[in-house]
Every structure is written in structure tokens, then in C-alpha cells.
Design an enzyme around this catalytic site. Structure first.
Site, mmCIF file in Angstrom:
data_model
loop_
_atom_site.group_PDB
_atom_site.id
_atom_site.type_symbol
_atom_site.label_atom_id
_atom_site.label_comp_id
_atom_site.label_asym_id
_atom_site.label_seq_id
_atom_site.Cartn_x
_atom_site.Cartn_y
_atom_site.Cartn_z
ATOM 1 N N LYS A 11 2.170 -5.596 3.017
ATOM 2 C CA LYS A 11 0.854 -5.183 2.822
ATOM 3 C C LYS A 11 -0.472 -6.080 3.594
ATOM 4 O O LYS A 11 -1.121 -5.825 4.174
ATOM 5 C CB LYS A 11 0.502 -5.339 1.455
ATOM 6 C CG LYS A 11 1.259 -3.945 0.539
ATOM 7 C CD LYS A 11 1.260 -4.108 -0.873
ATOM 8 C CE LYS A 11 2.027 -3.086 -1.549
ATOM 9 N NZ LYS A 11 2.379 -3.097 -2.898
ATOM 10 N N GLN A 22 0.936 -7.048 -7.680
ATOM 11 C CA GLN A 22 2.360 -6.311 -7.385
ATOM 12 C C GLN A 22 3.190 -6.056 -8.791
ATOM 13 O O GLN A 22 3.185 -7.163 -9.648
ATOM 14 C CB GLN A 22 2.888 -7.249 -6.451
ATOM 15 C CG GLN A 22 4.436 -6.686 -5.944
ATOM 16 C CD GLN A 22 4.081 -5.292 -5.118
ATOM 17 O OE1 GLN A 22 3.293 -5.252 -4.329
ATOM 18 N NE2 GLN A 22 5.014 -4.374 -5.410
ATOM 19 N N ASP A 35 -5.499 0.251 -6.241
ATOM 20 C CA ASP A 35 -4.104 0.958 -6.815
ATOM 21 C C ASP A 35 -4.677 2.071 -7.658
ATOM 22 O O ASP A 35 -3.740 3.009 -7.585
ATOM 23 C CB ASP A 35 -3.253 -0.036 -7.569
ATOM 24 C CG ASP A 35 -2.067 -0.713 -6.743
ATOM 25 O OD1 ASP A 35 -1.714 0.103 -5.764
ATOM 26 O OD2 ASP A 35 -1.506 -1.365 -7.202
#
Ligand code: NDP
Length: 299
Positions: free
Chosen positions: A55, A99, A122
Site C-alpha cells: 500500500k 490493517q 476503507d
């Protein structure tokens, strides 16, 4: 027998990232703004470390700033929440991603709710989930957003398509169904209690499989000519002991029936990070009151 078109998600994602990079450069040149993505990793899970590294790498490749915050596996919930509060306040950070999965002493719901809604790239914050459900302009979760882009590239207008989403998780199945509904598909969500899965799947013009069961969807579950997106990532054993990644769809039989299908790997997977970067660009523009660009994959 006919063979399906293979949808090359890896190539599409690379083109999308190139399109994003163009807009990032423009944002910098015209407004002196550089989007910043912060990724928080708690613990040292090897798979998570790879995701986080990729990422950061891809964010930098598109010209964004990338920030990594690492906490030990023993970190408390209060410590993680304090770190998120700092990132929420930091004007150079436009997108925050924690995460998952998190160590068991930390409640993921509390953590997701602590992320500023306008930095939730997200799309997991309850407010963004609600906005998606009512057809608003919240942040859509990255994997379903990537699936939607692949479908639009392949089919164009999705209105009236009969779509079956296999799986009802909060990160894939449910938001996927909401996005397809927003595109005017007729949507069925199937799951572990669905009575006749194969029969439901056979009705689908669009089939999205997100169950986490290796090669579960067989070729004879698929309507001839259907578009099949395989979200699943499963490792199966091989004689050399290394294992092999497969999807939730039995590719060998499905490719003979479907009109188009994503492979695993190289299908839906690469779209997830590309869409994370897209969401970060969108979040940056919204935070600065700059019109959100319509990003197209580079030619
Ligand atoms: P979850 O485990 O959270 O959800 C799985 C869903 O599948 C549940 O709704 C479950 O039903 C349903 N299901 C499980 N077994 C069956 C079955 N035998 N028959 C019918 N339905 C079943 O998984 P995720 O949604 O998080 O992920 C799904 C897959 O996608 C995984 O392989 C994951 O690794 C992959 N993935 C890939 C990503 C990418 O970037 N490509 C990103 C995210 C996930 P019920 O609700 O009834 O239990």
C-alpha cells in the site's frame, strides 16, 4: 466449447493507478496539495506486513505521501485509539487505514468508529456504510469498488442485470450488493444458509463470489455467458509443499461457461489497492473543497 474472456485486473489496476497519478500531479501543480495516506499496522502478521508495504509503495508511486505507523502486538486499545486521534488531527494525512485483523485485545469496531469519517478510505465507518446504503456519496469499500469498476469496463451500463453476490460480509458481500443496487441491478445476496446456491447462481448475469471457500463455485453453477468476478483468495496444498492460490470459483470448469471471468491471482486482488488510492484522492479533494476528479484508467 466457448472460452470466457479473461478479465485482466492487474493490467486494469495499473492503468487506474496511472490515471490517479495524473490527477495527483495536477492537484500538486494547481493547488499545492499532496494526498497523504496513513496505514496503521498492529503486530507482525506476515501477510499484513506485505499488504502494508504494498500500500505504501503504490501510494508513493502515484505521487502521494505515505505514512506508516507500527504498534507492537501487545499494544492496548487505548494506545491505538490515541494514535488514530493524532492522525485524525494531522492535516497532511488525508486517508487512514488500520490493517485488519487486529490482535484480540482490541475491538475492531471501536477502532473503525474512531477514524474520522472523511479520512475513512476503507469505507468501513458506520456512517460511510449508511451513506452507501442510502445511495449517498460516502466512501465505498475498496474491494467491491474495484469489482464494480471491472464490471463497468466489461459490461458498460449495468441497469437491469441480474446480479448474485455470494457472501454477505461487511467488507465485501454487503457493500458489493449495495453498489450493484445503486447501478440498478436486480440483486440477490446468497450465503451459508441459502437453500440452493447453485440454482441461485445459475440465474446470475453477474456473479460475484466472496465466500473464502476454495473452488466452490462449479462451472455448472454458471449461466452461459455470465460475467464472473472471483474475490476469493485461498491457498491450496500442492505436491511441492509450496501451495497455490485459487479463488472461490473452479476456474477450469467456469472458464468454459462464463462470458468473462477474473483469474486468481491477477483479477480482483490488484484492484483493491488501486481503489484505496482512488478513495485517498477523493478524500483529499473533499477535505480541501476541490472538485473530485473523474478518474479514468489511462489508455
Ligand atoms: P467472510 O468470511 O467474512 O465472509 C464469507 C461469506 O461467505 C459469509 O457471508 C458466509 O456466509 C459465506 N459463506 C461461507 N461459506 C459458505 C458456503 N459454504 N456457502 C455459501 N456461503 C458461504 O469473508 P470475506 O468476505 O472477508 O472474504 C471472502 C473471500 O474474499 C476470502 O477468500 C478473502 O480472502 C477474499 N478477499 C479478497 C480481497 C481482495 O482484495 N481480493 C479482499 C477481501 C477478501 P454466512 O454469513 O452465512 O456465514
Amino acid at each position: 466449447m466457448a472460452t470466457a474472456t479473461i478479465i485482466d485486473g492487474k493490467q486494469f489496476a495499473a492503468r487506474l493507478r496511472a490515471g490517479i497519478a495524473t490527477h495527483v500531479a495536477q492537484l500538486k501543480a494547481e493547488h499545492d496539495i499532496t494526498p497523504g495516506l496513513a496505514v496503521v499496522l498492529v503486530g507482525d502478521d506476515p501477510a499484513s506486513q506485505i499488504y502494508v508495504r504494498n500500500k505504501g509503495l503504490q501510494a508513493r508511486e502515484t505521487g502521494m505521501n505515505s505514512f506508516e505507523r507500527r504498534l507492537p502486538a501487545t499494544a492496548t486499545q487505548a494506545e491505538l485509539l490515541a494514535r488514530i486521534a493524532e492522525l485524525n488531527r494531522d492535516p497532511t494525512v488525508n486517508g487512514i487505514l488500520v490493517q485488519l485483523p487486529l490482535p484480540k485485545q482490541i475491538d475492531p469496531e471501536r477502532v473503525i468508529e474512531a477514524i474520522a469519517v472523511n479520512k475513512d478510505v476503507d469505507g468501513f465507518h458506520p456512517l460511510n456504510v449508511g451513506l452507501l446504503a442510502v445511495g449517498g456519496t460516502g466512501m465505498a469499500p475498496c474491494t467491491p469498488l474495484g469489482c464494480l469498476m471491472l464490471l463497468k469496463e466489461r459490461i458498460g451500463n449495468l441497469a437491469g442485470q441480474r446480479a448474485v453476490v455470494l457472501g454477505r460480509s461487511n467488507i465485501v458481500g454487503k457493500p458489493m450488493a449495495a453498489l450493484l443496487l445503486r447501478e440498478h441491478c436486480t440483486v440477490t445476496i446468497a450465503h451459508s444458509r441459502t437453500r440452493d446456491l447453485a440454482e441461485e447462481c445459475r440465474r446470475a448475469d453477474i456473479l460475484v463470489a466472496a465466500v473464502g471457500k476454495a473452488q466452490m463455485v462449479q462451472g455448472d453453477w454458471i449461466k452461459p455467458g455470465a460475467t464472473v468476478l472471483d474475490v476469493g483468495i485461498n491457498r491450496i496444498p500442492t505436491p511441492d509443499g509450496k501451495g497455490r492460490l485459487v479463488g472461490d470459483v473452479d476456474f477450469a470448469s467456469a472458464v468454459e461457461v462464463a462470458g468473462a471471468i477474473t483469474p486468481v491471482p491477477g483479477g480482483v486482488g490488484p484492484m483493491t489497492i488501486a481503489c484505496l488510492l482512488l478513495n485517498t484522492l477523493t478524500a483529499t479533494c473533499r477535505q480541501h473543497g476541490v472538485p473530485t476528479p473523474e478518474v479514468r484508467p489511462a489508455a
